[in-house]
Design a protein around this motif. Structure first.
Motif, mmCIF file in Angstrom:
data_model
loop_
_atom_site.group_PDB
_atom_site.id
_atom_site.type_symbol
_atom_site.label_atom_id
_atom_site.label_comp_id
_atom_site.label_asym_id
_atom_site.label_seq_id
_atom_site.Cartn_x
_atom_site.Cartn_y
_atom_site.Cartn_z
ATOM 1 N N SER A 239 7.450 -12.435 -5.676
ATOM 2 C CA SER A 239 6.718 -13.637 -5.499
ATOM 3 C C SER A 239 6.105 -14.106 -6.955
ATOM 4 O O SER A 239 5.567 -15.004 -7.022
ATOM 5 C CB SER A 239 5.402 -13.357 -4.718
ATOM 6 N N GLU B 30 15.520 -6.383 -1.867
ATOM 7 C CA GLU B 30 15.335 -5.770 -0.507
ATOM 8 C C GLU B 30 16.571 -4.623 -0.615
ATOM 9 O O GLU B 30 16.069 -3.460 -0.022
ATOM 10 C CB GLU B 30 15.852 -6.802 0.229
ATOM 11 N N TRP C 201 8.675 -8.276 -10.393
ATOM 12 C CA TRP C 201 8.240 -7.336 -9.320
ATOM 13 C C TRP C 201 7.372 -6.062 -9.916
ATOM 14 O O TRP C 201 7.963 -5.651 -10.873
ATOM 15 C CB TRP C 201 9.462 -6.876 -8.720
ATOM 16 N N ARG D 96 15.850 -11.712 -4.604
ATOM 17 C CA ARG D 96 15.136 -11.065 -3.390
ATOM 18 C C ARG D 96 15.922 -10.330 -2.533
ATOM 19 O O ARG D 96 15.441 -9.204 -2.109
ATOM 20 C CB ARG D 96 14.427 -12.661 -2.661
ATOM 21 N N ASP E 53 4.049 -4.463 -4.871
ATOM 22 C CA ASP E 53 4.580 -5.670 -4.218
ATOM 23 C C ASP E 53 5.683 -5.387 -3.327
ATOM 24 O O ASP E 53 6.260 -4.619 -3.448
ATOM 25 C CB ASP E 53 5.193 -6.712 -5.170
ATOM 26 N N ARG E 54 5.629 -6.116 -2.012
ATOM 27 C CA ARG E 54 6.724 -5.899 -0.936
ATOM 28 C C ARG E 54 7.549 -6.668 -1.200
ATOM 29 O O ARG E 54 8.760 -6.828 -0.579
ATOM 30 C CB ARG E 54 5.958 -5.686 0.324
ATOM 31 N N THR E 55 7.401 -7.925 -1.907
ATOM 32 C CA THR E 55 8.395 -9.242 -2.110
ATOM 33 C C THR E 55 8.389 -9.445 -3.391
ATOM 34 O O THR E 55 7.445 -9.242 -4.226
ATOM 35 C CB THR E 55 8.056 -10.135 -1.215
#
Length: 120
Positions: free
Chosen positions: A104, A14, A96, A10, A100-102
């Protein structure tokens, strides 16, 4: 390169988001430039062959920078990135996909995208 924990993947995602956002923008420009260079293609204000070659070179640089993290670039359109990991001793890929922004989702390494599940 080694395996990622969920937290490490993660964090890496980022850090990669500005690279991924640029990659998406340049991918769109390159597609538009390529279409404009085809016989009878639509005109664009983005330029011509030199700009297309520059966009392709920048795409190569951006994709290489993603892969240098240890992440695996699995798809280009849509953009798909996997982070090798283990969950409960089972080899998985933290997954990912563009939009998607995260981070998950995951799937077992042997199942691929069709086996994608939400992270616990």
């Amino acid at each position: 390169m080694g395996l990622f924990t969920v937290a490490e993947a993660r964090d890496e995602l980022e850090r990669l988001m500005p690279v991924l956002d640029e990659l998406l923008a340049i991918r769109a420009d390159a597609a538009e430039l390529a279409a404009s260079l085809a016989p009878g293609g639509p005109q664009t204000g983005l330029g011509g062959l030199p700009e297309l070659k520059a966009a392709q070179a920048r795409l190569d640089e951006l994709m290489a920078s993603v892969q240098q993290t240890g992440a695996e670039l699995k798809g280009f359109a849509p953009l798909l990135i996997d982070f090798p990991a283990e969950l409960d001793g089972v080899p998985v890929l933290l997954c990912w996909i563009e939009g998607d922004r995260t981070l998950s989702w995951y799937h077992r390494a042997d199942l691929g995208f069709a086996g994608r599940r939400p992270l616990p």
